[in-house]
Design a protein around this motif. Structure first.
Motif, short mmCIF file in Angstrom:
data_model
loop_
_atom_site.label_atom_id
_atom_site.label_comp_id
_atom_site.label_asym_id
_atom_site.label_seq_id
_atom_site.Cartn_x
_atom_site.Cartn_y
_atom_site.Cartn_z
N UNK A 95 0.85 -1.20 0.00
CA UNK A 95 0.00 0.00 0.00
C UNK A 95 0.88 1.25 0.00
N UNK A 96 1.94 1.24 0.80
CA UNK A 96 2.76 2.45 0.89
C UNK A 96 3.49 2.70 -0.43
N UNK A 97 3.92 1.65 -1.09
CA UNK A 97 4.58 1.84 -2.39
C UNK A 97 3.60 2.47 -3.40
N UNK A 98 2.35 2.02 -3.35
CA UNK A 98 1.36 2.61 -4.25
C UNK A 98 1.15 4.09 -3.93
N UNK A 99 1.03 4.38 -2.65
CA UNK A 99 0.80 5.78 -2.25
C UNK A 99 1.97 6.65 -2.70
N UNK A 100 3.20 6.17 -2.49
CA UNK A 100 4.38 6.96 -2.88
C UNK A 100 4.34 7.21 -4.40
N UNK A 101 4.02 6.16 -5.17
CA UNK A 101 3.96 6.30 -6.63
C UNK A 101 2.91 7.32 -7.05
N UNK A 102 1.77 7.29 -6.41
CA UNK A 102 0.68 8.21 -6.77
C UNK A 102 1.01 9.64 -6.37
N UNK A 103 1.46 9.81 -5.13
CA UNK A 103 1.69 11.18 -4.65
C UNK A 103 2.85 11.85 -5.38
N UNK A 104 3.78 11.06 -5.91
CA UNK A 104 4.88 11.65 -6.69
C UNK A 104 4.36 12.28 -7.98
N UNK A 105 3.12 11.97 -8.36
CA UNK A 105 2.52 12.57 -9.56
C UNK A 105 1.72 13.83 -9.20
N UNK A 106 1.85 14.29 -7.98
CA UNK A 106 1.10 15.48 -7.58
C UNK A 106 -0.37 15.18 -7.31
N UNK A 107 -0.66 13.97 -6.92
CA UNK A 107 -2.04 13.56 -6.60
C UNK A 107 -2.04 12.99 -5.19
N UNK A 108 -2.92 13.51 -4.34
CA UNK A 108 -3.03 12.98 -2.98
C UNK A 108 -3.63 11.58 -3.04
N UNK A 109 -3.07 10.66 -2.26
CA UNK A 109 -3.71 9.35 -2.14
C UNK A 109 -4.21 9.16 -0.71
N UNK A 110 -5.37 8.51 -0.61
CA UNK A 110 -5.83 8.09 0.71
C UNK A 110 -5.25 6.71 1.00
N UNK A 111 -5.35 6.27 2.25
CA UNK A 111 -5.38 4.85 2.54
C UNK A 111 -6.71 4.62 3.27
N UNK A 112 -7.27 3.43 3.11
CA UNK A 112 -8.62 3.20 3.62
C UNK A 112 -8.82 1.72 3.89
N UNK A 113 -9.85 1.30 4.63
CA UNK A 113 -10.86 2.08 5.33
C UNK A 113 -10.57 1.88 6.80
#
Ligand code: BGC
Length: 686
Positions: A137-155
């Motif tokens: 999950x954290x690798x996904x979040x890092x990948x997404x946020x590096x594109x200038x897009x906030x990622x959530x984690x849930x739920x």
């Protein structure tokens, strides 16, 4: 900021038509999607444009005509890769596609632990293990946020069953919660700093997660010092007081009984019941994430390389498909032979999971079967297939074979075809979705009878499963090979064909234990099964922290397939296992490909005994590609919390003095090589 501006940031809307009408509060430039929060143009604060989800950028109800996106494999398929690099890559893809479509918040990072093999949403999540889930999950979040897009984690937290989820009370021992789902969230937050955490629908120990002071103020913001904001799930807010209990933003507020963070919250503020300091804190958290991730200065619109994204979806499917059983039947050799392909709409495509995470793939769905009956929620039961046909792909890879397809509706008819074929491949599918759980572990629509009939007609029968969970296999001993393909995404048909024909050597490992039957799981009965929609339900997570493989280690029950299990067309061996203690304990071993083919292995290191107590914990894993004969030395650093217990009184993790037995092996049930580690007592952090 004025108070009006502050209040505007804490309430989100669904920018979609309700009963055909668009909400007048949503400006016309907001594209239909899951969520929208207006910005403050006067101060240059951008609007939050929110989209699902974890498996691709969704187009709910098809409101954005013709807008499609890369449909990635299920979360469990990503989990089965045990490959953080692929998780990062999918995070990048999600971020880029979100931004290209005008979104700046991804409602991704689904990472509830898979506790129940009937949970309708496990396919969106990653695994039953805190470490594996947190790493991916954290690798996904890092990948997404590096594109200038906030990622959530849930739920957040314990949304482990879907049955009457709005009224489901998840009961768990609070300490065990810290050592399982909460530890998963904690490790993911530390590694990736997602801009927002989405709270769950359910209650946790009697209090709704979205207004759960203990969880939100106590654990998340207090103990862990989380600096981002907590947004609610859609329709999960139960009163303005949730703001006092740690919720920072009401999402999809039209779904709540009242829009609590509008008039009711403003009135409480006017009457002095809701302090300004708290309003400021909510807003500061939202703004902090906006600026930390750079939403105010978005990088230029990315050009989307759809071919590259398709290739990534294919690679996740290839590495995520798990070869469960193989009695010499796979890979299927090239050459002249008659192959029967049966069931699962394999001539059209591969199954996708349902609900808010469902992605419309390029070219649209290959087929949608309306299974939902009547009513508002009928659509989530639609069974949709992505256009990647395993049959068509098999034909490409086995040009000399002759194929016949039978839909599998009649076991007798399918068996007749199998009898006059050299081998039979049966596709078993089970639709799963948000909003409902499966009543049991079986394959629906008489598919068990179909597989039995085909296997009886032809001993060379193999089964390919497209499911979002482990399933029961009453026919297990009667078929020669079994492949779990999950919901394998828009290139899934190709990946399945490549695995079956040996073009790709399987390397997927189970991210969930496959129980022999529901009776050996912590809850033989589905919590709330058969209760009417909206009825209160209590789910006792009596396994506590002993989720999945930990439960089997504790009870001694033998599952059908252990967590971490997965076969290959080559063989791997481990040797020279050593461990060392200190601040950051390590484990080292050598892995070698001792078979005749290149392939990837996923060696796993577990704790099996801690200071005199039997305790199973995954401590580390690695996805390693090895040529025949090639060996590699691997060293893993162990998070000491995985060796510890949470001491509720001290409010800290406590490592007891004693001997710790570690093991390296192929899966949680195959841990022959062990080494002991002596550790001094230590009080760790929160
Ligand atoms: C789901 C969330 C999703 C939200 C917005 C809810 O039903 O639980 O995961 O992000 O809808 O679509």
């Amino acid at each position: 900021m004025t108070d009006a501006e502050r209040f505007s940031l804490v309430m989100g809307l669904m920018p979609m038509g309700f009963d055909g009408a668009r909400d007048p509060r949503v400006p016309s430039d907001a594209r239909p999607s899951a969520g929208y929060v207006p910005g403050v143009p006067r101060l240059g604060i951008p609007a939050l444009r929110e989209t699902d989800g974890s498996l691709g950028i969704t187009n709910p109800s098809g409101f954005r005509a013709g807008d499609t996106a890369t449909a990635l494999p299920a979360g469990l398929a990503l989990g089965a890769t045990f490959n953080p690099k692929l998780a990062r890559e999918t995070g990048v893809i999600l971020g880029r596609e979100a931004r290209a479509k005008g979104f700046n918040v991804l409602l991704g990072g689904g990472m509830n632990l898979a506790r129940d093999p009937r949970n309708g949403r496990n396919f969106e999540y990653l695994s039953e293990d805190p470490l594996l889930s947190a790493v991916l999950a954290s690798e996904q979040v890092i990948g997404t946020q590096a594109q200038g897009v906030i990622s959530t984690i849930k739920h957040f937290s314990l949304n482990a069953n879907e049955t009457n989820r709005h009224r489901l009370d998840a009961i768990i021992d609070p300490t065990a919660h810290r050592e399982s789902d909460l530890l998963a969230f904690q490790m993911a937050l530390e590694r990736s700093e997602p801009g927002a955490v989405m709270s769950a629908y359910n209650k946790v120990n009697g209090v709704h997660a979205s207004g759960n002071d203990l969880l939100l103020n106590g654990v998340l913001k207090g103990d862990w010092g989380y600096r981002g904001w907590v947004m609610s799930d859609w329709g999960a807010v139960h009163g303005w007081r949730d703001a006092l209990h740690g919720l920072d933003q009401e999402s999809g507020s039209q779904l709540d009984e009242r829009i609590w963070f509008d008039q009711p919250l403003k009135e409480a503020y006017a009457q002095g019941q809701f302090p300004k300091s708290r309003l400021s804190d909510m807003v500061r958290r939202i703004l902090r994430s906006i600026y930390a991730v750079g939403l105010d200065q978005p990088p230029p619109q990315p050009a989307i390389d759809t071919a590259q994204h398709h290739a990534a979806a294919l690679e996740v499917a290839r590495q995520g498909i798990v070869l469960l059983k193989n009695e010499g039947m796979l890979p299927i050799a090239a050459g002249k032979q008659r192959i029967a392909v049966i069931g699962g709409q394999a001539h059209l495509g591969v199954l996708a999971g349902g609900g808010s995470s469902m992605v419309t793939p390029p070219g649209g769905f290959a087929a949608t079967v309306p299974l939902g009956g009547e009513g508002n929620m009928a659509a989530v039961r639609n069974m949709s297939f992505l256009p990647s046909s395993p049959l068509a792909e098999l034909r490409k890879l086995l040009p000399d074979a002759s194929f016949s397809y039978n839909p599998g509706a009649s076991p007798a008819e399918a068996a007749a075809l199998a009898r006059r074929s050299d081998l039979a491949i049966v596709f078993g599918v089970r639709h799963e979705s948000e909003e409902f759980d499966s009543p049991d572990m079986s394959l629906p629509f008489g598919q068990d009878a179909l597989i039995e009939a085909v296997a009886a007609a032809n001993p060379n029968t193999l089964v390919v499963l497209e499911t979002g969970n482990p399933i029961a296999m009453p026919w297990h001993s009667k078929v020669k090979a079994i492949v779990e393909a999950w919901f394998p995404g828009q290139a899934g048909g190709q990946a399945i064909a490549e695995i079956l024909t040996g073009k790709v050597n399987p390397s997927g490992r189970l991210p969930m234990t496959f129980p022999a039957n529901a009776a050996q799981t912590p809850r033989p009965e589905l919590p709330g099964f058969g209760t009417p929609y909206g009825a209160p339900v209590t789910a006792h997570y009596r396994e506590g922290a002993e989720v999945g493989y930990r439960w089997y280690a504790k009870t001694g029950a033998k599952p059908l397939y252990a967590f971490g299990h997965g076969l290959s067309y080559t063989k791997f061996a481990y040797r020279d296992f050593t461990v060392s203690g200190g601040e950051a304990p390590t484990a080292s071993f050598t892995v070698q490909n001792v078979g005749g083919r290149s392939g990837a292995d996923v060696p796993q290191v577990y704790l099996t005994e801690a200071a005199g107590e039997k305790r199973a914990r995954l401590l580390g894993f690695e996805h390693v590609e090895l040529r025949p004969g090639e060996a590699r030395r691997i060293t893993m650093t162990i998070d000491p919390r995985l060796l510890s217990r949470f001491d509720a009184k001290a409010g800290r993790w406590r490592l007891s003095k004693g001997t710790y037995r570690l093991a390296v092996g192929k899966n949680a049930g195959d841990l022959a090589i062990t080494a002991d580690l002596k550790l001094a007592p230590r009080l760790l952090g929160r």
